[in-house]
Motif scaffolding. Structure first.
Motif, PDB file in Angstrom:
ATOM      1  N   MET A   1       0.826  -1.217   0.000  1.00 51.27           N
ATOM      2  CA  MET A   1       0.000   0.000   0.000  1.00 51.27           C
ATOM      3  C   MET A   1       0.853   1.256   0.000  1.00 51.27           C
ATOM      4  SD  MET A   1      -3.153  -0.788   2.519  1.00 51.27           S
ATOM      5  CE  MET A   1      -4.128  -2.255   2.325  1.00 51.27           C
ATOM      6  N   ASP A   2       1.965   1.205   0.707  1.00 56.94           N
ATOM      7  CA  ASP A   2       2.862   2.364   0.753  1.00 56.94           C
ATOM      8  C   ASP A   2       3.373   2.688  -0.647  1.00 56.94           C
ATOM      9  OD1 ASP A   2       4.449   4.436   1.704  1.00 56.94           O
ATOM     10  OD2 ASP A   2       6.019   3.120   2.454  1.00 56.94           O
ATOM     11  N   VAL A   3       3.804   1.680  -1.370  1.00 55.43           N
ATOM     12  CA  VAL A   3       4.304   1.891  -2.740  1.00 55.43           C
ATOM     13  C   VAL A   3       3.182   2.415  -3.629  1.00 55.43           C
ATOM     14  CG1 VAL A   3       5.229   0.740  -4.790  1.00 55.43           C
ATOM     15  CG2 VAL A   3       6.112   0.147  -2.528  1.00 55.43           C
ATOM     16  N   ARG A   4       2.029   1.762  -3.546  1.00 58.90           N
ATOM     17  CA  ARG A   4       0.903   2.181  -4.383  1.00 58.90           C
ATOM     18  C   ARG A   4       0.412   3.580  -4.003  1.00 58.90           C
ATOM     19  NH1 ARG A   4      -2.070  -0.956  -7.457  1.00 58.90           N
ATOM     20  NH2 ARG A   4      -4.026  -0.210  -6.592  1.00 58.90           N
ATOM     21  N   ALA A   5       0.479   3.933  -2.716  1.00 60.26           N
ATOM     22  CA  ALA A   5       0.012   5.255  -2.269  1.00 60.26           C
ATOM     23  C   ALA A   5       0.853   6.368  -2.880  1.00 60.26           C
ATOM     24  CB  ALA A   5       0.050   5.348  -0.748  1.00 60.26           C
ATOM     25  N   ARG A   6       2.141   6.107  -3.018  1.00 59.45           N
ATOM     26  CA  ARG A   6       3.011   7.119  -3.629  1.00 59.45           C
ATOM     27  C   ARG A   6       2.734   7.281  -5.111  1.00 59.45           C
ATOM     28  NH1 ARG A   6       8.131   4.845  -2.915  1.00 59.45           N
ATOM     29  NH2 ARG A   6       7.424   3.255  -1.504  1.00 59.45           N
ATOM     30  N   LEU A   7       2.332   6.193  -5.762  1.00 58.79           N
ATOM     31  CA  LEU A   7       2.171   6.224  -7.215  1.00 58.79           C
ATOM     32  C   LEU A   7       0.715   6.325  -7.667  1.00 58.79           C
ATOM     33  CD1 LEU A   7       4.830   3.470  -7.863  1.00 58.79           C
ATOM     34  CD2 LEU A   7       5.125   5.917  -8.178  1.00 58.79           C
ATOM     35  N   LEU A   8      -0.206   5.781  -6.881  1.00 58.95           N
ATOM     36  CA  LEU A   8      -1.630   5.785  -7.220  1.00 58.95           C
ATOM     37  C   LEU A   8      -2.450   6.166  -5.983  1.00 58.95           C
ATOM     38  CD1 LEU A   8      -1.596   2.297  -8.987  1.00 58.95           C
ATOM     39  CD2 LEU A   8      -1.672   4.497 -10.147  1.00 58.95           C
ATOM     40  N   PRO A   9      -2.295   7.392  -5.494  1.00 57.04           N
ATOM     41  CA  PRO A   9      -2.903   7.747  -4.208  1.00 57.04           C
ATOM     42  C   PRO A   9      -4.415   7.567  -4.137  1.00 57.04           C
ATOM     43  CG  PRO A   9      -1.974   9.692  -5.280  1.00 57.04           C
ATOM     44  CD  PRO A   9      -1.575   8.501  -6.094  1.00 57.04           C
ATOM     45  N   GLN A  10      -5.130   7.857  -5.184  1.00 52.83           N
ATOM     46  CA  GLN A  10      -6.588   7.755  -5.121  1.00 52.83           C
ATOM     47  C   GLN A  10      -7.056   6.315  -4.923  1.00 52.83           C
ATOM     48  OE1 GLN A  10      -6.567  10.784  -4.371  1.00 52.83           O
ATOM     49  NE2 GLN A  10      -8.600  11.045  -5.185  1.00 52.83           N
ATOM     50  N   GLU A  11      -6.364   5.370  -5.519  1.00 54.88           N
ATOM     51  CA  GLU A  11      -6.755   3.975  -5.397  1.00 54.88           C
ATOM     52  C   GLU A  11      -6.520   3.428  -3.997  1.00 54.88           C
ATOM     53  OE1 GLU A  11      -5.177   1.432  -8.445  1.00 54.88           O
ATOM     54  OE2 GLU A  11      -5.617   2.893 -10.015  1.00 54.88           O
ATOM     55  N   VAL A  12      -5.536   3.962  -3.299  1.00 50.94           N
ATOM     56  CA  VAL A  12      -5.142   3.424  -2.003  1.00 50.94           C
ATOM     57  C   VAL A  12      -5.997   3.963  -0.864  1.00 50.94           C
ATOM     58  CG1 VAL A  12      -3.190   3.243  -0.391  1.00 50.94           C
ATOM     59  CG2 VAL A  12      -2.809   3.025  -2.825  1.00 50.94           C
ATOM     60  N   THR A  13      -6.639   5.082  -1.063  1.00 50.42           N
ATOM     61  CA  THR A  13      -7.446   5.686  -0.001  1.00 50.42           C
ATOM     62  C   THR A  13      -8.455   4.689   0.561  1.00 50.42           C
ATOM     63  OG1 THR A  13      -7.148   7.883  -0.931  1.00 50.42           O
ATOM     64  CG2 THR A  13      -9.013   7.579   0.534  1.00 50.42           C
ATOM     65  N   ASP A  14      -9.212   4.032  -0.283  1.00 47.91           N
ATOM     66  CA  ASP A  14     -10.214   3.069   0.187  1.00 47.91           C
ATOM     67  C   ASP A  14      -9.573   1.829   0.804  1.00 47.91           C
ATOM     68  OD1 ASP A  14     -12.278   4.702  -0.568  1.00 47.91           O
ATOM     69  OD2 ASP A  14     -12.482   3.791  -2.555  1.00 47.91           O
ATOM     70  N   GLU A  15      -8.381   1.477   0.340  1.00 49.69           N
ATOM     71  CA  GLU A  15      -7.697   0.298   0.864  1.00 49.69           C
ATOM     72  C   GLU A  15      -7.185   0.535   2.287  1.00 49.69           C
ATOM     73  OE1 GLU A  15      -4.683  -0.244  -2.079  1.00 49.69           O
ATOM     74  OE2 GLU A  15      -6.118  -0.668  -3.660  1.00 49.69           O
ATOM     75  N   LEU A  16      -6.788   1.760   2.582  1.00 48.95           N
ATOM     76  CA  LEU A  16      -6.249   2.077   3.902  1.00 48.95           C
ATOM     77  C   LEU A  16      -7.324   2.241   4.969  1.00 48.95           C
ATOM     78  CD1 LEU A  16      -3.381   4.646   3.253  1.00 48.95           C
ATOM     79  CD2 LEU A  16      -3.193   2.433   4.365  1.00 48.95           C
ATOM     80  N   ARG A  17      -8.486   2.689   4.577  1.00 45.35           N
ATOM     81  CA  ARG A  17      -9.558   3.041   5.524  1.00 45.35           C
ATOM     82  C   ARG A  17      -9.787   1.977   6.610  1.00 45.35           C
ATOM     83  NH1 ARG A  17     -12.492   5.757   1.943  1.00 45.35           N
ATOM     84  NH2 ARG A  17     -12.188   7.847   2.700  1.00 45.35           N
ATOM     85  N   PRO A  18      -9.952   0.690   6.268  1.00 46.13           N
ATOM     86  CA  PRO A  18     -10.224  -0.292   7.325  1.00 46.13           C
ATOM     87  C   PRO A  18      -9.039  -0.536   8.269  1.00 46.13           C
ATOM     88  CG  PRO A  18     -10.214  -1.338   5.155  1.00 46.13           C
ATOM     89  CD  PRO A  18     -10.067   0.122   4.934  1.00 46.13           C
ATOM     90  N   LEU A  19      -7.834  -0.198   7.843  1.00 49.74           N
ATOM     91  CA  LEU A  19      -6.667  -0.451   8.689  1.00 49.74           C
ATOM     92  C   LEU A  19      -6.577   0.502   9.876  1.00 49.74           C
ATOM     93  CD1 LEU A  19      -4.042  -1.241   5.929  1.00 49.74           C
ATOM     94  CD2 LEU A  19      -5.271  -2.833   7.404  1.00 49.74           C
TER      95      LEU A  19
END
Length: 167
Positions: free
Chosen positions: A108-126
């Protein structure tokens, strides 16, 4: 034991020399060996070899990501992050199936730097995870990637009744 360390050191030196001479034809063997590797130094050497020849082999890495032990999973995510192609970013999604939260968070960290919009929903439950290290890492990823869309989620969590009961 000192008498055991010497043969292991010699084995690692031999492995290093062998991998430095190897070409990309040994990629599959290195990928198979790394799944069974228990020595951190050998793991680093195998990951270095895999990284040298990983371009175009993202699917092979993605295939083993869900089932590898945490140190290897994090290492493979970092290998994919070295060349952030569309194939590598897609392969990172396989890390989400790994049972170790640190592997998923690294992806998620890698994807957040490169695709921030996609990772927002992935991080929410954490942010609700019982493990404080998982929550702290999720917050760090959101902060580094400037995912301001998560601010309302964080505020709701902090103001919730269960927040004070979390470790």
């Amino acid at each position: 034991e000192p008498e055991v360390r010497v043969p292991i050191r010699l084995m690692l030196e031999s492995l290093h020399a062998l991998l430095e001479q190897a070409d990309d034809g040994c990629f599959d063997e290195a990928l198979e060996a790394v799944k069974r590797c228990g020595l951190p130094d050998a793991l680093d050497m195998l990951l270095h070899h895999i990284a040298r020849f990983s371009e175009g082999r993202e699917a092979a890495i993605a295939a083993i990501l869900p089932d590898v032990f945490p140190a290897l999973g994090v290492g493979l995510v970092r290998v994919l992050a070295m060349r952030p192609t569309r194939a590598a970013l897609s392969a990172l999604l396989a890390a989400y199936a790994n049972g170790a939260p640190h592997v998923r968070l690294e992806a998620m960290d890698v994807r957040a730097r490169l695709l921030p919009q996609e990772v927002t929903d992935e991080l929410r439950p954490l942010f609700d995870d019982r493990d404080p290290r998982v929550r702290a890492r999720a917050h760090e990823i959101a902060r580094k990637a400037k995912l301001f869309g998560l601010a309302s989620t964080i505020m709701e969590m902090v103001s919730g009744l269960s927040f004070n009961d979390m470790p």
